[in-house]
Design a protein around this motif. Structure first.
Motif, short mmCIF file in Angstrom:
data_model
loop_
_atom_site.label_atom_id
_atom_site.label_comp_id
_atom_site.label_asym_id
_atom_site.label_seq_id
_atom_site.Cartn_x
_atom_site.Cartn_y
_atom_site.Cartn_z
N THR A 189 0.93 -1.17 0.04
CA THR A 189 -0.06 -0.12 -0.02
C THR A 189 0.80 1.40 0.10
OG1 THR A 189 -0.21 0.20 2.36
CG2 THR A 189 -1.70 -1.10 1.52
N PRO A 190 0.38 2.35 -0.36
CA PRO A 190 1.03 3.60 -0.55
C PRO A 190 1.91 3.79 0.94
CG PRO A 190 -0.66 4.04 -1.73
CD PRO A 190 -1.06 2.73 -1.09
N GLU A 191 0.79 3.58 2.18
CA GLU A 191 1.42 3.73 3.31
C GLU A 191 2.81 2.90 3.64
OE1 GLU A 191 -1.79 3.08 2.53
OE2 GLU A 191 -2.78 5.18 2.73
N ASN A 192 2.36 1.63 3.31
CA ASN A 192 3.58 0.73 3.82
C ASN A 192 4.96 1.01 2.90
OD1 ASN A 192 2.05 -0.63 5.30
ND2 ASN A 192 1.55 -2.37 4.24
N ILE A 193 4.76 1.34 1.71
CA ILE A 193 5.83 1.78 0.91
C ILE A 193 6.56 2.86 1.54
CG2 ILE A 193 6.46 2.86 -1.32
CD1 ILE A 193 4.30 1.13 -2.67
N ALA A 194 5.92 3.98 2.05
CA ALA A 194 6.35 5.11 2.56
C ALA A 194 7.13 4.96 3.91
CB ALA A 194 5.38 6.16 2.67
N ALA A 195 6.55 4.09 4.57
CA ALA A 195 7.07 3.57 6.05
C ALA A 195 8.34 2.80 5.84
CB ALA A 195 6.27 2.82 6.68
N VAL A 196 8.56 1.99 4.72
CA VAL A 196 9.83 1.22 4.50
C VAL A 196 10.68 2.08 3.90
CG1 VAL A 196 10.58 -0.47 3.10
CG2 VAL A 196 8.54 -1.33 4.19
N ARG A 197 10.42 3.06 3.02
CA ARG A 197 11.29 3.98 2.44
C ARG A 197 11.95 4.89 3.62
NH1 ARG A 197 8.71 6.16 -2.18
NH2 ARG A 197 10.04 4.47 -3.18
N THR A 198 10.99 5.11 4.65
CA THR A 198 11.62 6.06 5.60
C THR A 198 12.57 5.22 6.44
OG1 THR A 198 9.45 7.34 5.83
CG2 THR A 198 10.84 7.36 7.75
N ILE A 199 12.11 4.00 6.86
CA ILE A 199 13.16 3.17 7.58
C ILE A 199 14.41 3.05 6.88
CG2 ILE A 199 13.63 0.96 8.40
CD1 ILE A 199 10.56 0.70 8.70
N ILE A 200 14.62 2.78 5.65
CA ILE A 200 15.65 2.51 4.80
C ILE A 200 16.75 3.70 4.85
CG2 ILE A 200 16.72 1.79 2.62
CD1 ILE A 200 14.34 0.05 2.48
N LEU A 201 15.81 4.82 4.51
CA LEU A 201 16.62 6.12 4.38
C LEU A 201 17.19 6.34 6.10
CD1 LEU A 201 14.55 8.08 2.11
CD2 LEU A 201 16.32 7.11 1.43
N ASP A 202 16.83 6.28 6.90
CA ASP A 202 17.29 6.52 8.14
C ASP A 202 18.23 5.80 8.55
OD1 ASP A 202 15.45 8.51 8.25
OD2 ASP A 202 14.05 7.31 9.98
N ASP A 203 18.56 4.48 8.19
CA ASP A 203 19.40 3.65 8.32
C ASP A 203 19.67 2.79 7.30
OD1 ASP A 203 21.40 1.82 9.41
OD2 ASP A 203 19.86 0.97 11.08
N HIS A 204 20.92 3.12 6.40
CA HIS A 204 21.03 2.27 5.23
C HIS A 204 21.63 0.77 5.72
CE1 HIS A 204 20.36 5.68 2.41
NE2 HIS A 204 21.28 6.48 3.32
N HIS A 205 21.80 0.44 6.66
CA HIS A 205 22.24 -0.81 7.04
C HIS A 205 21.30 -1.54 7.85
CE1 HIS A 205 26.33 0.28 6.16
NE2 HIS A 205 26.04 1.53 6.95
N VAL A 206 19.95 -1.34 7.90
CA VAL A 206 18.80 -1.78 8.29
C VAL A 206 18.35 -3.31 7.56
CG1 VAL A 206 17.09 -0.91 6.81
CG2 VAL A 206 16.36 -1.45 9.16
N THR A 207 18.22 -4.40 8.33
CA THR A 207 18.00 -5.48 7.86
C THR A 207 16.66 -5.92 7.54
OG1 THR A 207 17.55 -6.67 9.94
CG2 THR A 207 19.88 -6.52 9.32
N TYR A 208 16.26 -6.70 6.56
CA TYR A 208 15.00 -7.24 6.19
C TYR A 208 14.10 -7.68 7.29
CZ TYR A 208 11.53 -9.83 3.92
OH TYR A 208 10.19 -10.30 3.57
N GLU A 209 14.83 -8.26 8.40
CA GLU A 209 13.86 -8.65 9.53
C GLU A 209 13.58 -7.70 10.34
OE1 GLU A 209 16.62 -11.36 11.39
OE2 GLU A 209 16.10 -13.15 10.28
#
Length: 93
Positions: A71-91
């Motif tokens: 969903t657009p909300e989920n995509i935005a949330a994941v994008r924010t997590i990745i941009l905040d920490d480029h080393h974040v894992t899939y888990e």
């Protein structure tokens, strides 16, 4: 002729109603429609559905959990997590 899924189901149902076996139904469809014929698996599956008493040609939409959570909300949330920490894992996501 451009066969839709509903057209194919109707033809399979018609052949089933005429008493044709799965193999005869398949060979008749191949002889008439050649490359547009549905797969053998599809013909056999729908033939079995009609043998079990199904009369509807449409697919039944199932209730319950949706197949995807995109969903657009989920995509935005994941994008924010990745941009905040480029080393974040899939888990962690």
């Amino acid at each position: 002729m451009d066969l839709t899924r509903e057209h194919c189901r109707a033809i399979i149902y018609h052949n089933f109603s005429r008493g044709l076996s799965q193999d005869k139904c398949l060979s008749e469809l191949v002889s008439i429609y050649d490359v547009e014929t549905p797969s053998q698996t599809t013909i056999y599956r729908w033939h079995a559905e009609f043998r079990r008493g199904r009369v509807s040609l449409s697919t039944v939409s199932s209730s319950g959990r949706p197949r995807t959570a995109v969903t657009p909300e989920n995509i935005a949330a994941v994008r924010t997590i990745i941009l905040d920490d480029h080393h974040v894992t899939y888990e962690q996501i």
